[in-house]
Design a protein around this motif. Structure first.
Motif, PDB file in Angstrom:
ATOM      1  N   GLU A  20       0.911  -1.479  -0.596  1.00 50.71           N
ATOM      2  CA  GLU A  20      -0.060  -0.603  -0.021  1.00 50.71           C
ATOM      3  C   GLU A  20       1.315   1.366  -0.007  1.00 50.71           C
ATOM      4  N   GLY A  21       2.119   1.211   0.068  1.00 53.28           N
ATOM      5  CA  GLY A  21       2.624   2.379   1.069  1.00 53.28           C
ATOM      6  C   GLY A  21       3.376   2.827  -0.640  1.00 53.28           C
ATOM      7  N   GLN A  22       3.410   2.323  -1.500  1.00 55.72           N
ATOM      8  CA  GLN A  22       3.907   1.150  -2.933  1.00 55.72           C
ATOM      9  C   GLN A  22       3.285   1.959  -3.982  1.00 55.72           C
ATOM     10  N   GLN A  23       2.081   1.841  -2.791  1.00 54.44           N
ATOM     11  CA  GLN A  23       0.948   2.578  -4.072  1.00 54.44           C
ATOM     12  C   GLN A  23       0.849   3.775  -3.782  1.00 54.44           C
ATOM     13  N   GLN A  24       0.815   4.235  -2.645  1.00 54.08           N
ATOM     14  CA  GLN A  24       0.989   5.938  -2.658  1.00 54.08           C
ATOM     15  C   GLN A  24       1.975   6.931  -2.559  1.00 54.08           C
ATOM     16  N   TRP A  25       2.934   6.282  -2.625  1.00 56.40           N
ATOM     17  CA  TRP A  25       4.429   7.170  -2.757  1.00 56.40           C
ATOM     18  C   TRP A  25       4.383   6.909  -4.696  1.00 56.40           C
ATOM     19  N   GLY A  26       3.922   6.485  -5.461  1.00 60.28           N
ATOM     20  CA  GLY A  26       3.582   6.494  -6.650  1.00 60.28           C
ATOM     21  C   GLY A  26       2.401   7.507  -7.442  1.00 60.28           C
ATOM     22  N   TYR A  27       1.203   7.885  -6.667  1.00 62.88           N
ATOM     23  CA  TYR A  27       0.561   8.161  -6.491  1.00 62.88           C
ATOM     24  C   TYR A  27       0.773   9.920  -5.971  1.00 62.88           C
ATOM     25  N   LEU A  28       1.959   9.744  -4.822  1.00 63.84           N
ATOM     26  CA  LEU A  28       2.668  11.230  -4.771  1.00 63.84           C
ATOM     27  C   LEU A  28       3.797  11.465  -5.328  1.00 63.84           C
ATOM     28  N   MET A  29       4.195  10.946  -6.538  1.00 56.91           N
ATOM     29  CA  MET A  29       5.366  10.892  -7.132  1.00 56.91           C
ATOM     30  C   MET A  29       4.739  11.759  -8.810  1.00 56.91           C
ATOM     31  N   SER A  30       3.635  10.911  -9.201  1.00 60.45           N
ATOM     32  CA  SER A  30       2.450  11.493 -10.071  1.00 60.45           C
ATOM     33  C   SER A  30       1.902  13.236  -9.686  1.00 60.45           C
ATOM     34  N   GLN A  31       1.387  13.007  -8.456  1.00 63.30           N
ATOM     35  CA  GLN A  31       1.169  14.540  -8.319  1.00 63.30           C
ATOM     36  C   GLN A  31       2.382  15.458  -7.951  1.00 63.30           C
ATOM     37  N   ILE A  32       3.448  15.386  -7.855  1.00 67.52           N
ATOM     38  CA  ILE A  32       4.426  16.402  -7.429  1.00 67.52           C
ATOM     39  C   ILE A  32       5.267  16.719  -9.184  1.00 67.52           C
ATOM     40  N   GLU A  33       5.052  15.753 -10.042  1.00 65.56           N
ATOM     41  CA  GLU A  33       5.478  16.140 -11.315  1.00 65.56           C
ATOM     42  C   GLU A  33       4.204  16.800 -11.974  1.00 65.56           C
ATOM     43  N   GLU A  34       2.841  16.429 -12.024  1.00 66.87           N
ATOM     44  CA  GLU A  34       2.071  17.330 -12.557  1.00 66.87           C
ATOM     45  C   GLU A  34       2.559  18.866 -11.882  1.00 66.87           C
ATOM     46  N   THR A  35       2.790  18.879 -10.848  1.00 61.37           N
ATOM     47  CA  THR A  35       2.628  20.294 -10.492  1.00 61.37           C
ATOM     48  C   THR A  35       4.126  20.488 -10.574  1.00 61.37           C
ATOM     49  N   LEU A  36       4.239  20.300 -10.764  1.00 59.01           N
ATOM     50  CA  LEU A  36       6.066  21.053 -11.757  1.00 59.01           C
ATOM     51  C   LEU A  36       6.022  22.064 -12.546  1.00 59.01           C
ATOM     52  N   GLY A  37       5.378  20.212 -13.986  1.00 58.16           N
ATOM     53  CA  GLY A  37       5.338  20.801 -14.435  1.00 58.16           C
ATOM     54  C   GLY A  37       4.231  21.330 -15.242  1.00 58.16           C
ATOM     55  N   GLY A  38       3.169  21.808 -14.367  1.00 58.07           N
ATOM     56  CA  GLY A  38       1.560  23.338 -14.396  1.00 58.07           C
ATOM     57  C   GLY A  38       2.061  23.806 -13.792  1.00 58.07           C
ATOM     58  N   LEU A  39       2.571  24.796 -12.982  1.00 56.70           N
ATOM     59  CA  LEU A  39       2.709  25.271 -12.316  1.00 56.70           C
ATOM     60  C   LEU A  39       2.932  26.773 -13.243  1.00 56.70           C
ATOM     61  N   ARG A  40       3.060  27.021 -14.004  1.00 49.51           N
ATOM     62  CA  ARG A  40       3.049  28.472 -14.998  1.00 49.51           C
ATOM     63  C   ARG A  40       0.975  28.275 -14.769  1.00 49.51           C
ATOM     64  N   VAL A  41       0.606  27.385 -15.204  1.00 49.08           N
ATOM     65  CA  VAL A  41      -1.280  27.273 -14.811  1.00 49.08           C
ATOM     66  C   VAL A  41      -1.852  27.803 -13.475  1.00 49.08           C
ATOM     67  N   ILE A  42      -1.326  27.294 -12.876  1.00 48.54           N
ATOM     68  CA  ILE A  42      -1.627  27.620 -11.511  1.00 48.54           C
ATOM     69  C   ILE A  42      -1.753  28.762 -11.081  1.00 48.54           C
TER      70      ILE A  42
END
Length: 260
Positions: free
Chosen positions: A229-251
């Motif tokens: 379960e921790g590995q699944q949550q870690w993947g979700y967290l990394m996805s959120q960080i990557e999407e946030t950094l990639g779309g930071l100008r839009v945010i």
């Protein structure tokens, strides 16, 4: 277990030399540890005068292909060792004998710690080498995948596999290598020493061993489930960080910092 053995067959063979040295140092460490423990018994006998038993030297002729010789060897070694200590007490005195035994204990402890350090030292190239090989293989696989794969998968999951999952493999490989190469050696040598010292206490340990093994197995299953379960949550967290950094100008353009 099958997955682990498959990983070992793929990544560990290039480091056979370090594995051999690790096994040798683990054997030496276990023997020296047992010897250090055995030295405490005569020291306590001298300090507290626990036993007044007399020992007689017995000639020892070892026959490697005789079962009776193997069976009698621990008792003969124990008897001759205690005879040597008793004879030294009578000829040199208790204080001198205690100093000699203390020096031997210090030297054996130093050698034991040194062999343990060398066992860990020879394990490091295996650990770093296997992790490097796995990450190189993942990198080659990523560069070979088609572009359609990256449109369907989240980049965070891929990053999590390169970082978190490889670290999990590193941890499991190290613990499993200890289980395969270190623990059997320690169990065998310590078991021989336990039987030589007291077979009754050894039998008592074996009676309690299944109960302790069952309890540890149940705890291990729960920890494995939580780790997945921790590995699944870690993947979700990394996805959120990557999407946030990639779309930071839009945010920032839509003032959506609080929502994100």
């Amino acid at each position: 277990m099958k997955d682990f053995l498959r990983i070992l067959r793929r990544f560990v063979p290039p480091y056979k030399k370090f594995m051999v040295w690790n096994v040798i140092f683990n054997i030496l460490s276990a023997i020296l540890n047992l010897f250090s423990f055995a030295l405490i018994i005569p020291i306590l006998n001298i300090l507290f005068k626990i036993s007044d038993e007399t020992y007689v030297y017995t000639d020892w002729t070892f026959a490697p292909f005789s079962f009776e010789a193997w069976k009698a060897t621990p008792e003969l070694l124990k008897n001759n060792f205690f005879w040597f200590v008793s004879d030294m007490i009578e000829t040199k005195g208790g204080s001198f004998t205690l100093i000699i035994l203390g020096v031997f204990l210090i030297v054996s402890t130093f050698l034991k710690v040194g062999t343990m350090y060398m066992a860990f030292y020879t394990m490091i190239p295996i650990r770093t080498g296997v992790v490097r090989d796995i990450r190189n293989q993942i990198n080659r696989k990523i560069t070979e995948l088609p572009l359609g794969f990256f449109s369907e998968e989240r980049k965070g999951d891929i990053i999590a596999r390169v970082s978190g999952d490889v670290n999990e493999i590193e941890t499991s490989i190290m613990s499993s290598l200890d289980m395969l190469f270190k623990n059997p050696i320690l169990i065998l040598i310590y078991l021989i020493g336990m039987i030589a010292i007291s077979w009754q206490l050894t039998l008592f340990v074996f009676i309690l061993l299944p109960i302790a093994g069952y309890a540890m197995g149940q705890v291990g299953k729960k920890l494995k489930r939580k780790s997945f379960e921790g590995q699944q949550q870690w993947g979700y967290l990394m996805s959120q960080i990557e999407e946030t950094l990639g779309g930071l100008r839009v945010i920032k353009a839509f003032n959506a910092e609080e929502k994100i």
